[in-house]
Design a protein around this motif. Structure first.
Motif, PDB file in Angstrom:
ATOM      1  N   HIS A 216     -28.870  -6.442  -9.457  1.00  0.00           N
ATOM      2  CA  HIS A 216     -28.670  -7.431  -7.963  1.00  0.00           C
ATOM      3  C   HIS A 216     -27.444  -6.853  -7.050  1.00  0.00           C
ATOM      4  O   HIS A 216     -26.817  -5.984  -7.639  1.00  0.00           O
ATOM      5  N   THR A 217     -27.948  -6.984  -5.849  1.00  0.00           N
ATOM      6  CA  THR A 217     -26.878  -6.241  -4.892  1.00  0.00           C
ATOM      7  C   THR A 217     -26.637  -7.438  -3.855  1.00  0.00           C
ATOM      8  O   THR A 217     -27.667  -8.113  -3.470  1.00  0.00           O
ATOM      9  N   GLY A 218     -25.743  -7.155  -2.840  1.00  0.00           N
ATOM     10  CA  GLY A 218     -25.470  -7.944  -1.959  1.00  0.00           C
ATOM     11  C   GLY A 218     -26.161  -7.995  -1.007  1.00  0.00           C
ATOM     12  O   GLY A 218     -27.034  -6.974  -0.729  1.00  0.00           O
ATOM     13  N   GLY A 219     -26.461  -9.070  -0.145  1.00  0.00           N
ATOM     14  CA  GLY A 219     -27.333  -9.008   1.232  1.00  0.00           C
ATOM     15  C   GLY A 219     -26.951  -9.901   2.484  1.00  0.00           C
ATOM     16  O   GLY A 219     -25.832 -10.253   2.153  1.00  0.00           O
ATOM     17  N   THR A 220     -27.436  -9.935   3.363  1.00  0.00           N
ATOM     18  CA  THR A 220     -27.006 -10.636   4.532  1.00  0.00           C
ATOM     19  C   THR A 220     -27.711 -11.935   4.611  1.00  0.00           C
ATOM     20  O   THR A 220     -27.405 -12.649   5.516  1.00  0.00           O
ATOM     21  N   THR A 223     -29.863 -15.624  -0.320  1.00  0.00           N
ATOM     22  CA  THR A 223     -30.649 -15.201  -1.591  1.00  0.00           C
ATOM     23  C   THR A 223     -30.269 -14.206  -2.196  1.00  0.00           C
ATOM     24  O   THR A 223     -30.221 -12.893  -1.798  1.00  0.00           O
ATOM     25  N   PRO A 224     -30.100 -13.948  -3.650  1.00  0.00           N
ATOM     26  CA  PRO A 224     -29.594 -12.768  -4.387  1.00  0.00           C
ATOM     27  C   PRO A 224     -30.644 -11.662  -4.248  1.00  0.00           C
ATOM     28  O   PRO A 224     -32.023 -12.302  -4.221  1.00  0.00           O
ATOM     29  N   LYS A 225     -30.461 -10.545  -4.049  1.00  0.00           N
ATOM     30  CA  LYS A 225     -31.408  -9.707  -4.088  1.00  0.00           C
ATOM     31  C   LYS A 225     -31.223  -8.613  -5.314  1.00  0.00           C
ATOM     32  O   LYS A 225     -30.241  -8.291  -5.952  1.00  0.00           O
ATOM     33  N   LEU A 226     -32.636  -8.299  -5.790  1.00  0.00           N
ATOM     34  CA  LEU A 226     -32.535  -7.638  -7.062  1.00  0.00           C
ATOM     35  C   LEU A 226     -33.399  -6.267  -6.832  1.00  0.00           C
ATOM     36  O   LEU A 226     -34.528  -6.285  -6.316  1.00  0.00           O
ATOM     37  N   VAL A 262     -23.926  -0.559 -10.428  1.00  0.00           N
ATOM     38  CA  VAL A 262     -24.743   0.777 -10.575  1.00  0.00           C
ATOM     39  C   VAL A 262     -23.992   2.064 -10.565  1.00  0.00           C
ATOM     40  O   VAL A 262     -24.394   2.900 -11.380  1.00  0.00           O
ATOM     41  N   ASN A 263     -22.907   2.068 -10.224  1.00  0.00           N
ATOM     42  CA  ASN A 263     -22.006   3.315 -10.507  1.00  0.00           C
ATOM     43  C   ASN A 263     -21.676   3.420 -12.029  1.00  0.00           C
ATOM     44  O   ASN A 263     -21.697   4.650 -12.234  1.00  0.00           O
ATOM     45  N   ALA A 264     -21.266   2.311 -12.712  1.00  0.00           N
ATOM     46  CA  ALA A 264     -21.143   2.605 -14.139  1.00  0.00           C
ATOM     47  C   ALA A 264     -22.421   2.885 -14.854  1.00  0.00           C
ATOM     48  O   ALA A 264     -22.235   3.730 -15.726  1.00  0.00           O
ATOM     49  N   LEU A 265     -23.476   2.407 -14.529  1.00  0.00           N
ATOM     50  CA  LEU A 265     -24.695   2.698 -14.981  1.00  0.00           C
ATOM     51  C   LEU A 265     -25.261   4.172 -15.094  1.00  0.00           C
ATOM     52  O   LEU A 265     -25.414   4.825 -15.802  1.00  0.00           O
ATOM     53  N   GLY A 361     -23.292   6.302  -1.500  1.00  0.00           N
ATOM     54  CA  GLY A 361     -24.293   5.706  -2.155  1.00  0.00           C
ATOM     55  C   GLY A 361     -24.612   4.425  -1.840  1.00  0.00           C
ATOM     56  O   GLY A 361     -23.826   3.854  -1.565  1.00  0.00           O
ATOM     57  N   LEU A 362     -25.737   3.833  -2.711  1.00  0.00           N
ATOM     58  CA  LEU A 362     -26.115   2.527  -2.542  1.00  0.00           C
ATOM     59  C   LEU A 362     -27.225   2.261  -3.591  1.00  0.00           C
ATOM     60  O   LEU A 362     -28.023   3.240  -3.932  1.00  0.00           O
ATOM     61  N   THR A 363     -27.183   0.873  -3.898  1.00  0.00           N
ATOM     62  CA  THR A 363     -28.046   0.437  -5.053  1.00  0.00           C
ATOM     63  C   THR A 363     -29.710   1.000  -4.634  1.00  0.00           C
ATOM     64  O   THR A 363     -30.356   1.099  -5.431  1.00  0.00           O
TER      65      THR A 363
END
Length: 621
Positions: A216-220, A223-226, A262-265, A361-363
């Motif tokens: 899950h990542t933030g968005g504008t 609604t949560p984004k997966l 995502v960085n930890a993963l 980077g980004l998710t």
């Protein structure tokens, strides 16, 4: 697998063309993250894979597992999930602070099905929405001994799943009393998996194009984004990082970011598997634990930490602690996720003698897309694109490619571009949609940037509205929705205010009903209660007559960002006296500060204050 093909020379910016002369498909990458783990266990069975600290105060009493032991644990967990009905297209949600069992459970979820990690700090309604969107059938979560708060939330959202499997604190076998959840099976993961086969996975092993994770990542929008990652996405990106000189078999990696990040993963879990590196995992709170920082340099000495990855706020905090141990093993300190203030870079260098290594980077591009070279610094750049990833800068209005040095929106293509957002689900599949994010294979990052003549990326702010607080993405609409629920508020806009510690902190601007009797302090209290997560609660709420609009009548946040920047710098400079004039101007879609100082001001003191902020500024007197 030929190591000469798997490991090309990747030490200098000029190595990129030679690397890409060999197709990625010819390099013999593992088929999946599971195959990557199996490879590590077969090559280095007795080498230590994980060292996990139970708490920051007892940093010298860890629990360790070899690669063979880690694979056996993952097999048992994955076989339990398989026995409980998880198949390749099924999601397994994971919500817990970092601990030894969570590391293995995350890998096992990707072996048996799809891992869907959750941030336990989110509100219960938001967590429920993410569970429904992912379609998770099993929730692996912290038991009451590990995190009472996570367990309380898990009980509230437990009706969304068939089973809840609990995790214990690292190195303990304690069991707390469990309150039942109606129609949901509950038990401790390790206990239930103890009798499962540790030698092999009973199900069908994942393939390259199978889905590995929903992150899950933030968005504008609210609604949560997966973001859906395939195994090919994750293996390719982990290899790109492992191929760099930042990783090698002799280096011990330090991990302290939460595993829903995502960085930890990618950086601290999957990438070290390529070289059989040891990873030292911090106690459950990680970098959020105040007790970590006084002991940090001793931890580096004790475990011979060579590489770490963190956000700017962590390095700013570490720079405040004298080095009281031998940290000669520490070679690379990687920073990303939010802009790096010049003062933080300088303070960390002065304290440790190390230059921070920036990355980007980004998710939606799996994790990392650009890296820097410690021995070849490029001031102002976040790095060169990583092998097999392509980058362009596009004009926002026409989508035409920009010239070298011309600012536009950064776009990325290649094997790390995600499979899409999970937008819906049917009885037997997820609906993935990348149409708004990916056009003809090019991912629109939403970040403003330009490329220099050598292909290095220079960021210039964000076209999207996310607020990044210490590397944590905050969706401004969650703040706005909470404020709009107040009966007196008629309009709301949330933006990031520059902050020397967190990079940005959220602040809000509202318009209110003229007949209402409400003040800004009341609205701050209201927002703190109704915003879904504590980190997103605005530090201030400013009442305006009207909120700014664009020419076509849409909300315009750039003037709000400019005002927040002006207020932040004015407050910071007031320690030097009165008489400053600060104009926050909008230049090319970003905010810059023009400073006029009173006569006799200490120029060096002023610069020291301003350099703590990631805001372009110009002295006009």
């Amino acid at each position: 697998m030929a190591d000469d093909l798997l490991w090309p020379r990747y030490a200098d910016p000029g190595d990129l063309s030679a690397i890409e002369a060999v197709p990625l498909e010819a390099r013999g990458l593992p088929e999946s993250t599971y195959a990557l783990l199996v490879r590590a266990a077969e090559r280095w069975p007795e080498r230590t894979a994980l060292t996990v600290l139970s708490d920051a105060a007892r940093w010298d009493q860890p629990r360790s597992r070899t690669f063979a032991e880690l694979l056996a644990q993952v097999h048992r967990y994955a076989n339990l999930l398989h026995r409980l009905g998880i198949r390749r297209g099924d999601a397994v949600a994971l919500m817990a602070p970092n601990c030894e069992e969570l590391i293995a459970a995350t890998l096992a979820a990707q072996v048996a099905g799809i891992a869907a990690p959750l941030n336990g700090a989110l509100s219960v309604p938001r967590l429920g929405e993410l569970l429904r969107r992912s379609g998770a059938r099993i929730l692996i979560t912290a038991g009451p001994e590990l995190s009472p708060d996570a367990w309380t939330k898990a009980r509230e959202v437990g009706q969304e799943v068939d089973a809840v499997l609990l995790l214990r604190p690292t190195g303990t076998i304690e069991r707390g009393p469990l309150s039942p959840v109606e129609d949901v099976a509950i038990g401790y993961l390790a206990d239930l998996a103890e009798a499962e086969d540790a030698d092999a996975f009973a199900g069908c092993a994942p393939a390259r194009e199978d889905l590995a994770a929903f992150i899950h990542t933030g968005g504008t929008t609210g609604t949560p984004k997966l973001a859906a990652h395939t195994h090919a996405n994750q293996v390719a990106n982990a290899w790109m990082m492992a191929a760099s000189t930042l990783f090698d078999a002799e280096q011990v990696v330090f991990a302290a970011l939460p595993l829903f990040h995502v960085n930890a993963l990618m950086v601290t879990l999957l990438t070290p598997l390529f070289h059989g590196q040891r990873t030292v995992w911090a106690a459950p709170l990680g970098y959020r634990d105040p007790a970590l920082y006084p002991a940090f340099w001793k931890i580096v000495q004790r475990y011979r930490i060579a590489m770490m990855s963190a956000v700017p706020t962590v390095y700013a905090a570490l720079a405040q602690y004298p080095v009281d141990a031998d940290i000669s093993s520490l070679r690379h300190a990687v920073v990303g996720a939010s802009p790096l203030p010049a003062a933080t870079r300088a303070a960390f260098r002065e304290r440790t003698g190390l230059d921070l290594v920036e990355g980007y980077g980004l998710t939606e591009a799996t994790c990392a897309s650009a890296r820097s070279f410690p021995h070849a610094p490029r001031p102002g750049a976040v790095g060169q694109r990583m092998p097999y990833q392509r980058v362009r800068v596009l004009r926002p209005d026409t989508r035409e490619q920009c010239q070298i040095g011309e600012r536009g929106v950064l776009a990325i293509a290649g094997p790390t571009v995600f499979a899409g957002y999970v937008t819906d689900r049917t009885d037997d599949a997820r609906v993935l949609d990348a149409a708004d994010a990916v056009v003809d294979g090019w991912l629109d990052t939403g970040d403003l940037a330009h490329l220099d003549a050598d292909g290095f990326i220079h960021l210039a702010g964000r076209a999207k509205d996310l607020i990044i607080r210490g590397g944590h993405n905050i969706d401004p609409s969650a703040i706005e929705e909470a404020l709009l629920a107040h009966p007196a508020v008629t309009a709301a806009g949330a933006v990031g205010r520059p902050d020397p510690h967190s990079g940005e902190v959220p602040v809000a601007y509202v318009a209110v009903d003229h007949a209402a009797e409400v003040d800004e302090k009341e609205l701050v209290v209201w927002a703190a209660e109704y915003v879904p997560e504590p980190a997103a609660a605005p530090k201030s709420v400013t009442i305006l007559e009207v909120l700014p609009l664009t020419e076509v009548g849409k909300p315009d946040k750039l003037p709000l960002r400019a005002d927040a920047t002006r207020r932040a710098l004015a407050e910071a400079l007031c320690s030097l006296g009165n008489g400053f004039t600060i104009d926050a101007v909008i230049e090319g879609g970003t905010v810059a500060a023009h400073i006029t100082a009173p006569p006799g001001i200490d120029r060096q003191a002023m610069e020291l204050i301003l350099n703590r902020y990631s805001v372009p500024w110009r002295f006009t007197r």
